[in-house]
Design a protein around this motif. Sequence first.
Motif, PDB file in Angstrom:
ATOM      1  N   LEU A 241       0.861  -1.187   0.000  1.00  0.00           N
ATOM      2  CA  LEU A 241       0.000   0.000   0.000  1.00  0.00           C
ATOM      3  C   LEU A 241       0.897   1.237   0.000  1.00  0.00           C
ATOM      4  O   LEU A 241       1.805   1.366   0.828  1.00  0.00           O
ATOM      5  CB  LEU A 241      -0.883  -0.005   1.258  1.00  0.00           C
ATOM      6  N   MET A 247      -1.318   8.280  -1.767  1.00  0.00           N
ATOM      7  CA  MET A 247      -2.723   7.933  -1.971  1.00  0.00           C
ATOM      8  C   MET A 247      -3.582   9.199  -2.029  1.00  0.00           C
ATOM      9  O   MET A 247      -4.517   9.300  -2.843  1.00  0.00           O
ATOM     10  CB  MET A 247      -3.202   7.015  -0.842  1.00  0.00           C
ATOM     11  N   SER A 250      -3.136  10.876  -5.393  1.00  0.00           N
ATOM     12  CA  SER A 250      -3.789  10.079  -6.432  1.00  0.00           C
ATOM     13  C   SER A 250      -5.298  10.300  -6.417  1.00  0.00           C
ATOM     14  O   SER A 250      -5.918  10.513  -7.472  1.00  0.00           O
ATOM     15  CB  SER A 250      -3.468   8.595  -6.232  1.00  0.00           C
ATOM     16  N   HIS A 251      -5.887  10.242  -5.233  1.00  0.00           N
ATOM     17  CA  HIS A 251      -7.338  10.417  -5.135  1.00  0.00           C
ATOM     18  C   HIS A 251      -7.752  11.842  -5.502  1.00  0.00           C
ATOM     19  O   HIS A 251      -8.850  12.054  -6.042  1.00  0.00           O
ATOM     20  CB  HIS A 251      -7.817  10.058  -3.728  1.00  0.00           C
ATOM     21  N   TYR A 388       0.247   5.111 -11.383  1.00  0.00           N
ATOM     22  CA  TYR A 388      -0.249   3.751 -11.164  1.00  0.00           C
ATOM     23  C   TYR A 388      -1.632   3.777 -10.513  1.00  0.00           C
ATOM     24  O   TYR A 388      -2.555   3.099 -10.954  1.00  0.00           O
ATOM     25  CB  TYR A 388       0.738   2.977 -10.284  1.00  0.00           C
ATOM     26  N   MET A 389      -1.775   4.559  -9.466  1.00  0.00           N
ATOM     27  CA  MET A 389      -3.042   4.608  -8.743  1.00  0.00           C
ATOM     28  C   MET A 389      -4.158   5.224  -9.588  1.00  0.00           C
ATOM     29  O   MET A 389      -5.299   4.748  -9.569  1.00  0.00           O
ATOM     30  CB  MET A 389      -2.889   5.383  -7.430  1.00  0.00           C
ATOM     31  N   LEU A 392      -5.188   2.670 -12.015  1.00  0.00           N
ATOM     32  CA  LEU A 392      -5.915   1.596 -11.328  1.00  0.00           C
ATOM     33  C   LEU A 392      -7.364   1.993 -11.079  1.00  0.00           C
ATOM     34  O   LEU A 392      -8.274   1.178 -11.233  1.00  0.00           O
ATOM     35  CB  LEU A 392      -5.220   1.266 -10.004  1.00  0.00           C
ATOM     36  N   LEU A 393      -7.593   3.242 -10.721  1.00  0.00           N
ATOM     37  CA  LEU A 393      -8.929   3.698 -10.339  1.00  0.00           C
ATOM     38  C   LEU A 393      -9.746   4.242 -11.506  1.00  0.00           C
ATOM     39  O   LEU A 393     -10.930   4.546 -11.336  1.00  0.00           O
ATOM     40  CB  LEU A 393      -8.807   4.779  -9.258  1.00  0.00           C
ATOM     41  N   HIS A 414      -3.827  -5.982 -11.600  1.00  0.00           N
ATOM     42  CA  HIS A 414      -4.432  -5.337 -10.432  1.00  0.00           C
ATOM     43  C   HIS A 414      -5.884  -4.963 -10.716  1.00  0.00           C
ATOM     44  O   HIS A 414      -6.764  -5.117  -9.860  1.00  0.00           O
ATOM     45  CB  HIS A 414      -3.619  -4.095 -10.057  1.00  0.00           C
ATOM     46  N   SER A 418      -9.225  -6.225  -8.921  1.00  0.00           N
ATOM     47  CA  SER A 418     -10.055  -5.201  -8.271  1.00  0.00           C
ATOM     48  C   SER A 418     -11.485  -5.161  -8.805  1.00  0.00           C
ATOM     49  O   SER A 418     -12.154  -4.141  -8.713  1.00  0.00           O
ATOM     50  CB  SER A 418      -9.408  -3.822  -8.451  1.00  0.00           C
TER      51      SER A 418
END
Length: 499
Positions: A241, A247, A250-251, A388-389, A392-393, A414, A418
């Motif tokens: 993580l 994080m 990224s969000h 990457y994040m 991924l999202l 991933h 997910s």
Amino acid sequence: MRRPGEGATLKKLHQNRQQQVKGLFYKLAIAAVLLIAPALYFVTSYSSTFDLPSEALVSTLKQVDVQKLWDAADSGGWRPSSVPRSDWPPPPIESNGYLRVRCNGGLNQQRTAICNAVLAARIMNATLVLPELDANSYWHDDSGFQGLYDVDHFIKTLQSDVRIVQSIPEIKKNGKTKKIKAFQLRPPRDAPINWYTTTALEKMKEHGAIYLTPFSHRLAEEIDNPEYQRLRCRVNYHALLFKPHIMELSHKIVNKLRSQGHFMSIHLRFEMDMLSFAGCFDIFSPEEQKILKKYRKENFADKKLIYSERRAIGKCPLTPEEVGLILHALGFDNSTRIYLAAGELFGGERFMKPFRSIFPLLENHGTVDSSNELKDNTQGLIGSAVDYMVCLLSDIFMPTYDGPSNFANNLLGHRLYSGFRTAIRPDRKGLAPVFIDREKGRTAGFEEAVRRVMLKTNFGGPHKRVSPESFYTNSWSECFCQTSASNPADRCPTDSPDQ
């Protein structure tokens, strides 16, 4: 009774009729050839490259339901689960020694190496020292494991699998305190399990610690032990993580992109290192070709690569324009928001201009925010982690070169884990003749041909892993289960929570 000469007369009449029929047949045949030949020429000249579908199939291919692509792929009743399903005892209190590894390469090559290191420690009943990341040589970034990942979370998540320490402790011997000196070993590429249980373990017991370097692709991927494979998934998708500030960044990007609806992420691998590796030079200027060839000579093995041959078998990275044409053929329009995860594109804006003309709403982690906050905090490995994040999202992810690209391959795996998130994976080999013919001016049926190729690909649902596809790209079915499965081995565990 026949009259005299009647038989001969009838025979002559019959012969005349036969000749007339034959003559009419020949005339009809010639007319048919004259009518059909151009059509045959048209079809064969395109079917060899475009492989045009039947009229009925062309009709069904005219539109792809883009709205469905924004949703996750059909799971077929499968869901991710990497918890042990058989006897899996915790690591013994006494281990055989300490395992150090140095993970080389980029962020995702290092990520797979970390997964392999945990599994190697489990196999040898060793205590794993927090993996070292060789960041300076690749990224000129010394963040290290502690700078990227949540160390406490990593150790806690894997406490039932392997013992992990942040450094080799000092020991007291003959009244003196000293550190154990790890014996350095170079593992074979894709080493089998028995290398770790013999050669590596022998040196560990002899010296108390071993140091495996380099440690990239140093443990075989295909292992006939589902529990070992599930451990890799626990590491990759649960233990690793990113740190809270990564994080958060990224969000923040994802929220800004999603505030205006769906968005797609694209890993545009049109970069100097990949173009040099692939040997795809001819579309560049003489000066640019010189740069690429120099880079190839300095970084890759000497090998004669012919551009036309490489291009014909799909070994060249897709150009930005080709990426845009694929998406347009699938039905995406100029309102599609696209996040680009890429390094510096080789060749500059002239290659991006055709793509931008089709899809103008392009962003990256440096342009999403008008301030410099995101740009100033997304450099080096952290920038790769943020990309990457975000990928991924994202609602849809599209890799443009998923051959030796660890970033794309790991992300595909991933996203599958997910919840089977949609992925658009271009079949470069299948698309190559379509694009080559388009460049020659033969554009009839182009979009139908693109859709025909793309509809044969997988859009993110469960599918059998076939070499050379990596376990890290597709961990189905080892790391998945079904609540109602006919095969007992596929049933979800009922006595422990899913991971």
